[in-house]
Design an enzyme around this catalytic site. Structure first.
Site, PDB file in Angstrom:
ATOM      1  N   LYS A 146     -17.370  10.555  15.738  1.00 42.00           N
ATOM      2  CA  LYS A 146     -17.523   9.172  16.224  1.00 42.00           C
ATOM      3  C   LYS A 146     -16.571   8.822  17.372  1.00 42.00           C
ATOM      4  O   LYS A 146     -16.915   8.037  18.249  1.00 42.00           O
ATOM      5  CB  LYS A 146     -17.299   8.185  15.076  1.00 42.00           C
ATOM      6  CG  LYS A 146     -18.470   8.058  14.142  1.00 42.00           C
ATOM      7  CD  LYS A 146     -18.146   7.001  13.098  1.00 42.00           C
ATOM      8  CE  LYS A 146     -19.406   6.571  12.383  1.00 42.00           C
ATOM      9  NZ  LYS A 146     -19.183   5.434  11.490  1.00 42.00           N
ATOM     10  N   ASP A 167     -21.868  -0.416  13.456  1.00 43.15           N
ATOM     11  CA  ASP A 167     -21.259  -0.526  12.119  1.00 43.15           C
ATOM     12  C   ASP A 167     -20.789  -1.949  11.800  1.00 43.15           C
ATOM     13  O   ASP A 167     -21.151  -2.518  10.766  1.00 43.15           O
ATOM     14  CB  ASP A 167     -20.069   0.431  11.991  1.00 43.15           C
ATOM     15  CG  ASP A 167     -20.505   1.877  11.839  1.00 43.15           C
ATOM     16  OD1 ASP A 167     -21.605   2.116  11.316  1.00 43.15           O
ATOM     17  OD2 ASP A 167     -19.741   2.775  12.243  1.00 43.15           O
TER      18      ASP A 167
END
Ligand code: ATR
Length: 283
Positions: free
Chosen positions: A70, A106
């Site tokens: 990520k 997210d």
């Protein structure tokens, strides 16, 4: 493995247990989009070459990114949206005209789930986050952008909470932000006024729990949330429920982050109910 009809996928290591293929495949089917979503195991040292190959293949629409890529993927992309840059992590990549565009859904997924399912609006609220890792940072940035009144971050290693709070203060200088060590929870008075308590630590994974959590300090209206979705009812949430508190389970963040990614890739509104049902079939 990338199958012939795959236009979407998730990369990570390990990736075998990801629930994204199940959820995204259900969404693609529901909208009659006749292509697939697979999971692809990519080791850290393979990432640069993998990205080069993907960039050359206009057939793909994009992909999700999970641990451990990520953060490291950022330097390999052509564009990273301002919010993903602030978070310092990308979980969704869109492939357009051989350009790789990075996003992070997210934090947005968490807030969207919370608004839709718990009718909770962060504006002017007092919020306590447990944990100071990547998930905490993504959620904190969205809560601060929504103008919460105060955000307190507790972490096992105080330094990490302190660093995160210093960073957040540099972006949101007008919101009250405080860092604490996790073992200072019982002695602090941050929980008394909390409207929302979010556990972003990995402590609920495998059914582990906090010792001596000071539950009595929370007011009855506080919403208690855990971002762990396996188990869905973590020991933390089970305890909160026993005390009559409203809980918000981790599956909502998973579904809504996936739904936002789906919308970025396909331009279609994501069938959230279908995605959620697909998840429940495995939970
Ligand atoms: P993520 O990206 O999912 O947030 P992470 O960056 O590895 O994952 O962060 C994990 C978080 O869980 C951290 O806040 C970590 O605390 P430390 O920074 O002190 O390590 C927290 N955590 C993990 N195991 C924990 C435990 N047994 N007790 C308390 N906190 C724990």
């Amino acid at each position: 493995m990338i199958l012939p009809k795959t236009k979407l996928f998730i990369i990570g290591h390990p990736i075998g247990h990801s629930l994204s293929p199940l959820m995204q495949t259900a969404a693609l089917k529901k909208l009659n989009l006749r292509y697939g979503y697979s999971s692809v195991e990519v080791l850290p040292e393979e990432l640069p070459l993998f990205i080069r190959k993907i960039r050359q293949n206009p057939y793909y629409l994009g992909f999700n990114v999970t641990l451990p890529h990520k953060e490291t993927i950022i330097s390999l992309l052509d564009y990273v949206c301002p919010e993903a840059n602030q978070i310092g992590a990308v979980n969704t990549v869109v492939l357009r005209n051989k350009q790789l565009l990075g996003f992070n859904t997210d934090g947005n997924g968490f807030i969207q789930g919370l608004k839709l399912n718990s009718k909770f609006e962060p504006f002017d609220k007092n919020i306590v986050l447990l944990g100071a890792g990547g998930a905490s940072r993504a959620i904190a940035i969205k809560l601060l952008k929504a103008n919460c009144q105060k955000l307190s971050i507790f972490n096992r290693h105080f330094n990490r909470a302190h660093e995160l709070v210093s960073y957040l203060k540099s972006i949101f200088p007008n919101i009250t932000l405080e860092a604490f060590a996790l073992d200072a929870l019982a002695d602090s008075n941050q929980l008394e006024n909390a409207d929302l308590l979010v556990n972003t630590t990995s402590i609920g994974l495998k059914g582990t729990q906090f010792n001596d959590f000071p539950w009595a300090k929370l007011k009855a209206s506080c919403i208690v949330s855990d971002i762990v979705y396996n188990p869905l009812h973590t020991p933390f949430l089970i305890e909160a429920e026993k005390r009559g508190l409203t809980i918000f389970t981790g599956d909502f963040m998973l579904v809504h982050q996936g739904a936002l990614a789906f919308e970025l890739w396909t331009g279609h509104k994501a069938p959230i109910k279908t995605m959620h049902q697909a998840l429940y079939s495995k939970m």
